[in-house]
Enzyme design. Structure first.
Site, PDB file in Angstrom:
ATOM      1  N   SER A  44     -67.981  52.154  29.571  1.00 30.63           N
ATOM      2  CA  SER A  44     -66.610  51.758  29.247  1.00 30.63           C
ATOM      3  C   SER A  44     -66.126  52.487  27.991  1.00 30.63           C
ATOM      4  O   SER A  44     -65.922  53.697  28.037  1.00 30.63           O
ATOM      5  CB  SER A  44     -66.538  50.237  29.101  1.00 30.63           C
ATOM      6  OG  SER A  44     -65.210  49.787  29.105  1.00 30.63           O
ATOM      7  N   HIS A  82     -63.850  51.311  34.991  1.00 36.71           N
ATOM      8  CA  HIS A  82     -63.594  50.052  35.717  1.00 36.71           C
ATOM      9  C   HIS A  82     -62.483  50.241  36.751  1.00 36.71           C
ATOM     10  O   HIS A  82     -61.585  49.406  36.896  1.00 36.71           O
ATOM     11  CB  HIS A  82     -63.227  48.935  34.746  1.00 36.71           C
ATOM     12  CG  HIS A  82     -64.206  48.773  33.627  1.00 36.71           C
ATOM     13  ND1 HIS A  82     -65.556  48.598  33.849  1.00 36.71           N
ATOM     14  CD2 HIS A  82     -64.048  48.777  32.267  1.00 36.71           C
ATOM     15  CE1 HIS A  82     -66.180  48.492  32.684  1.00 36.71           C
ATOM     16  NE2 HIS A  82     -65.289  48.610  31.717  1.00 36.71           N
TER      17      HIS A  82
END
Length: 245
Positions: A134, A170
């Site tokens: 991330s 994501h």
């Protein structure tokens, strides 16, 4: 033992549910260690939780997961001060540096205060594998999408730029990620952008994307470019399924 060439593994994964612990290090983290070429001793895994404020419970959980995996976890903490005298030397001693998720905007600001923007380029060029999830994926690129500034996703434009691309994370699990990447690529705010579903990673040697990999079957990676008509064009990159997925 340094990797054969500067290597980055940028992911939207790395952790899996544990059998005796809450989380374990998944196939993506194990691949990062494999890419380092370490052999004949316990792998050294540098860990940065800067993006989540160096929370003690997160460091403890990751340390436990590393113990289960047979790795030596060496956290570099920057709050409230660096926990080592020589940050660059400490990072150069690692086989892999794994950067955890959280606020990529805050991470980049704190890193620059401590000179890590320049340090990481030298660490990367020395052959330490740079990896993360991330925020720990976006940071190596020039730009990406983030909720660091609030619930509405925005572009972050001041990544370290080791990789001359945008990055989307994501991509399948947060419903605004894909349309935001498309909008920003179409407007020119993001250039060529590589994106990952949860559980997927991108392996770069130097600045070249070598392959996509996944620890979750059925997931994908994507490249989004601005077409001749000014619209975003997306292509899927089929990832290699990692052992243990």
């Amino acid at each position: 033992m340094p990797a054969d060439s500067p290597t980055i593994l940028a992911t939207s994964g790395g952790y899996v549910p544990g059998r005796r612990t809450r989380v374990e290090l998944g196939p993506l983290v194990r691949l990062a260690v494999e890419l380092s070429g370490v052999d004949g001793r316990t792998p050294r895994l540098g860990y940065l939780g800067t993006a989540n404020g160096d929370q003690a419970h997160a460091i403890a959980e990751r340390s436990e997961a590393a113990r289960v995996a047979g790795f030596e976890l060496n956290p570099l903490r920057l709050f409230t001060m660096p926990n080592v005298d020589d940050v660059e030397g400490y990072l150069l001693e690692q086989d892999v540096v794994w950067v955890d998720g959280g606020s990529v905007a805050n991470l980049l600001a704190v890193w620059r205060v401590h000179g890590l923007d320049a340090i990481f380029r030298r660490v990367w060029e020395a052959g330490v594998v740079l990896a993360g999830v991330s925020a720990g994926s976006i940071c190596w690129h020039t730009s990406g999408t983030t909720d660091s500034f609030g619930p509405e996703l925005r572009a972050v434009q001041d990544g370290l730029g080791l990789l001359p691309y945008g990055n989307g994370v994501h991509y399948d699990s947060e419903d605004r990620r894909r349309p935001t990447v498309h909008r920003l690529v179409a407007s020119g705010e993001l250039g060529l952008t590589y994106c990952t579903d949860d559980g997927v990673g991108l392996v770069y040697r130097g600045t070249d994307l070598m392959e996509a990999v996944t620890e979750r079957r059925g997931k994908g990676a994507y490249v989004v470019a601005r077409g001749a008509d000014g619209e975003a064009v997306e292509e899927r990159i089929e990832p290699r399924v990692l052992p243990g997925a």
